[in-house]
Scaffold this motif. Structure first.
Motif, PDB file in Angstrom:
ATOM      1  N   LEU A  22       0.832  -1.197   0.000  1.00  0.00           N
ATOM      2  CA  LEU A  22       0.000   0.000   0.000  1.00  0.00           C
ATOM      3  C   LEU A  22       0.867   1.247   0.000  1.00  0.00           C
ATOM      4  CD1 LEU A  22      -2.646  -1.030   2.695  1.00  0.00           C
ATOM      5  CD2 LEU A  22      -2.990  -0.882   0.221  1.00  0.00           C
ATOM      6  N   GLY A  23       0.675   2.069  -1.008  1.00  0.00           N
ATOM      7  CA  GLY A  23       1.358   3.348  -1.081  1.00  0.00           C
ATOM      8  C   GLY A  23       0.365   4.479  -0.874  1.00  0.00           C
ATOM      9  N   ARG A  24       0.868   5.661  -0.769  1.00  0.00           N
ATOM     10  CA  ARG A  24      -0.023   6.807  -0.541  1.00  0.00           C
ATOM     11  C   ARG A  24      -0.970   7.037  -1.711  1.00  0.00           C
ATOM     12  NH1 ARG A  24       3.112  11.006   3.292  1.00  0.00           N
ATOM     13  NH2 ARG A  24       3.589   9.498   4.933  1.00  0.00           N
ATOM     14  N   ALA A  25      -0.540   6.720  -2.910  1.00  0.00           N
ATOM     15  CA  ALA A  25      -1.451   6.858  -4.055  1.00  0.00           C
ATOM     16  C   ALA A  25      -2.655   5.926  -3.895  1.00  0.00           C
ATOM     17  CB  ALA A  25      -0.717   6.572  -5.365  1.00  0.00           C
ATOM     18  N   ASP A  26      -2.441   4.741  -3.312  1.00  0.00           N
ATOM     19  CA  ASP A  26      -3.553   3.824  -3.045  1.00  0.00           C
ATOM     20  C   ASP A  26      -4.540   4.449  -2.068  1.00  0.00           C
ATOM     21  OD1 ASP A  26      -2.533   1.588  -4.625  1.00  0.00           O
ATOM     22  OD2 ASP A  26      -1.032   1.369  -3.019  1.00  0.00           O
ATOM     23  N   LEU A  27      -4.011   5.168  -1.076  1.00  0.00           N
ATOM     24  CA  LEU A  27      -4.878   5.809  -0.088  1.00  0.00           C
ATOM     25  C   LEU A  27      -5.713   6.912  -0.728  1.00  0.00           C
ATOM     26  CD1 LEU A  27      -2.510   6.093   3.012  1.00  0.00           C
ATOM     27  CD2 LEU A  27      -3.886   4.148   2.224  1.00  0.00           C
ATOM     28  N   GLY A  32     -11.070   8.591  -2.686  1.00  0.00           N
ATOM     29  CA  GLY A  32     -12.004   8.974  -3.733  1.00  0.00           C
ATOM     30  C   GLY A  32     -13.153   7.998  -3.876  1.00  0.00           C
ATOM     31  N   ALA A  33     -12.858   6.712  -3.753  1.00  0.00           N
ATOM     32  CA  ALA A  33     -13.901   5.692  -3.893  1.00  0.00           C
ATOM     33  C   ALA A  33     -14.832   5.664  -2.684  1.00  0.00           C
ATOM     34  CB  ALA A  33     -13.262   4.324  -4.091  1.00  0.00           C
ATOM     35  N   SER A  34     -14.276   5.888  -1.501  1.00  0.00           N
ATOM     36  CA  SER A  34     -15.069   5.760  -0.272  1.00  0.00           C
ATOM     37  C   SER A  34     -15.675   7.070   0.204  1.00  0.00           C
ATOM     38  CB  SER A  34     -14.197   5.195   0.859  1.00  0.00           C
ATOM     39  OG  SER A  34     -13.221   6.162   1.246  1.00  0.00           O
ATOM     40  N   GLY A  35     -15.097   8.169  -0.241  1.00  0.00           N
ATOM     41  CA  GLY A  35     -15.545   9.476   0.253  1.00  0.00           C
ATOM     42  C   GLY A  35     -14.928   9.851   1.589  1.00  0.00           C
ATOM     43  N   ASP A  36     -13.971   9.063   2.073  1.00  0.00           N
ATOM     44  CA  ASP A  36     -13.308   9.339   3.352  1.00  0.00           C
ATOM     45  C   ASP A  36     -12.025  10.127   3.084  1.00  0.00           C
ATOM     46  OD1 ASP A  36     -11.952   9.405   5.761  1.00  0.00           O
ATOM     47  OD2 ASP A  36     -12.134   7.260   6.155  1.00  0.00           O
ATOM     48  N   PHE A  37     -12.128  11.445   3.170  1.00  0.00           N
ATOM     49  CA  PHE A  37     -10.991  12.314   2.890  1.00  0.00           C
ATOM     50  C   PHE A  37     -10.331  12.838   4.158  1.00  0.00           C
ATOM     51  CE2 PHE A  37     -13.609  12.463  -0.924  1.00  0.00           C
ATOM     52  CZ  PHE A  37     -12.674  12.144  -1.884  1.00  0.00           C
ATOM     53  N   ASN A  38     -10.446  12.108   5.260  1.00  0.00           N
ATOM     54  CA  ASN A  38      -9.802  12.514   6.504  1.00  0.00           C
ATOM     55  C   ASN A  38      -8.309  12.716   6.219  1.00  0.00           C
ATOM     56  OD1 ASN A  38      -8.514  12.491   9.076  1.00  0.00           O
ATOM     57  ND2 ASN A  38     -10.272  11.433   9.936  1.00  0.00           N
ATOM     58  N   PRO A  39      -7.759  13.866   6.603  1.00  0.00           N
ATOM     59  CA  PRO A  39      -6.363  14.147   6.260  1.00  0.00           C
ATOM     60  C   PRO A  39      -5.341  13.201   6.890  1.00  0.00           C
ATOM     61  CG  PRO A  39      -7.287  15.915   7.597  1.00  0.00           C
ATOM     62  CD  PRO A  39      -8.411  14.990   7.244  1.00  0.00           C
ATOM     63  N   ILE A  40      -5.714  12.431   7.902  1.00  0.00           N
ATOM     64  CA  ILE A  40      -4.751  11.478   8.471  1.00  0.00           C
ATOM     65  C   ILE A  40      -4.351  10.413   7.455  1.00  0.00           C
ATOM     66  CG2 ILE A  40      -5.528  11.859  10.836  1.00  0.00           C
ATOM     67  CD1 ILE A  40      -6.913   9.064  10.654  1.00  0.00           C
ATOM     68  N   GLY A  51      -1.210  12.535  17.113  1.00  0.00           N
ATOM     69  CA  GLY A  51      -0.490  11.478  17.814  1.00  0.00           C
ATOM     70  C   GLY A  51      -0.256  10.203  17.033  1.00  0.00           C
ATOM     71  N   LEU A  52      -0.591  10.193  15.766  1.00  0.00           N
ATOM     72  CA  LEU A  52      -0.306   9.010  14.954  1.00  0.00           C
ATOM     73  C   LEU A  52       1.163   9.033  14.532  1.00  0.00           C
ATOM     74  CD1 LEU A  52      -3.524   8.992  12.740  1.00  0.00           C
ATOM     75  CD2 LEU A  52      -2.899   7.318  14.494  1.00  0.00           C
ATOM     76  N   PRO A  53       1.724   7.873  14.214  1.00  0.00           N
ATOM     77  CA  PRO A  53       3.139   7.830  13.820  1.00  0.00           C
ATOM     78  C   PRO A  53       3.389   8.318  12.400  1.00  0.00           C
ATOM     79  CG  PRO A  53       2.199   5.626  13.848  1.00  0.00           C
ATOM     80  CD  PRO A  53       1.146   6.545  14.392  1.00  0.00           C
ATOM     81  N   GLY A  54       2.354   8.618  11.675  1.00  0.00           N
ATOM     82  CA  GLY A  54       2.453   9.084  10.294  1.00  0.00           C
ATOM     83  C   GLY A  54       1.128   8.856   9.603  1.00  0.00           C
ATOM     84  N   VAL A  55       1.119   9.023   8.295  1.00  0.00           N
ATOM     85  CA  VAL A  55      -0.084   8.772   7.510  1.00  0.00           C
ATOM     86  C   VAL A  55      -0.477   7.308   7.663  1.00  0.00           C
ATOM     87  CG1 VAL A  55      -0.930   8.605   5.123  1.00  0.00           C
ATOM     88  CG2 VAL A  55       0.329  10.632   5.866  1.00  0.00           C
ATOM     89  N   VAL A  56      -1.767   7.060   7.866  1.00  0.00           N
ATOM     90  CA  VAL A  56      -2.237   5.688   8.075  1.00  0.00           C
ATOM     91  C   VAL A  56      -3.280   5.319   7.029  1.00  0.00           C
ATOM     92  CG1 VAL A  56      -1.745   5.707  10.549  1.00  0.00           C
ATOM     93  CG2 VAL A  56      -4.022   6.371   9.755  1.00  0.00           C
ATOM     94  N   ALA A  57      -3.298   4.039   6.701  1.00  0.00           N
ATOM     95  CA  ALA A  57      -4.294   3.517   5.762  1.00  0.00           C
ATOM     96  C   ALA A  57      -5.672   3.541   6.409  1.00  0.00           C
ATOM     97  CB  ALA A  57      -3.937   2.088   5.352  1.00  0.00           C
ATOM     98  N   HIS A  58      -6.680   3.682   5.601  1.00  0.00           N
ATOM     99  CA  HIS A  58      -8.062   3.586   6.062  1.00  0.00           C
ATOM    100  C   HIS A  58      -8.274   2.185   6.646  1.00  0.00           C
ATOM    101  CE1 HIS A  58      -8.013   6.514   2.785  1.00  0.00           C
ATOM    102  NE2 HIS A  58      -9.107   7.049   3.286  1.00  0.00           N
TER     103      HIS A  58
END
Length: 141
Positions: A22-27, A32-40, A51-58
């Motif tokens: 999983l790369g960031r492009a996958d996220l 786009g497909a799910s409508g979940d655009f949470n910036p995390i 407090g997250l260690p970085g960008v996280v997958a949905h």
């Protein structure tokens, strides 16, 4: 697509493992497909700020990818009649060109009546368990 015959399955059978990269492009595509655009899920600063260690997958993306082990093994996505997980840790996705790896394996834990089987999954990323109590019931042929 044909379903796996129930007669060929026994308790303890291992499902072939799956490694998903999983790369960031996958996220971004999943957002786009799910409508979940949470910036995390795409913004490093937003993820770190809470407090997250970085960008996280949905979580639902991780759950769906893990289900591929079930559908690949059963031979039919319609074979999954029950599926549940508990999210235990996030899948941390590094900046490109790096990717996170989600490693999923499964094992038959019970053969039920009527051609159904119960399967438990394990899912890890960077050696950390990311899904807990991942269980499914499959209707085999």
């Amino acid at each position: 697509m044909s379903r796996r015959p129930a007669a060929d399955v026994a308790v303890g059978d291992e499902l072939p493992p799956l490694t998903v990269r999983l790369g960031r492009a996958d996220l971004v595509r999943y957002a786009g497909a799910s409508g979940d655009f949470n910036p995390i899920h795409w913004d490093e600063q937003a993820a770190l700020a809470i407090g997250l260690p970085g960008v996280v997958a949905h979580g639902m993306l991780s759950m769906a990818q893990a289900a591929r082990v079930l559908t690949d093994w059963a031979g039919d996505p319609g074979a999954v009649v029950e599926y549940s997980v508990r999210f235990t840790k996030p899948v941390v996705v590094p900046a490109a060109p790096d990717v996170a790896e989600l490693v999923v394996a499964g094992r038959v834990t019970e053969v039920l009546d009527g051609g159904r089987v119960r399967v438990e999954l394990t899912a890890t990323s960077a050696g950390v368990k990311v899904l807990g109590q991942a269980r499914a019931v499959l209707q085999l042929a």
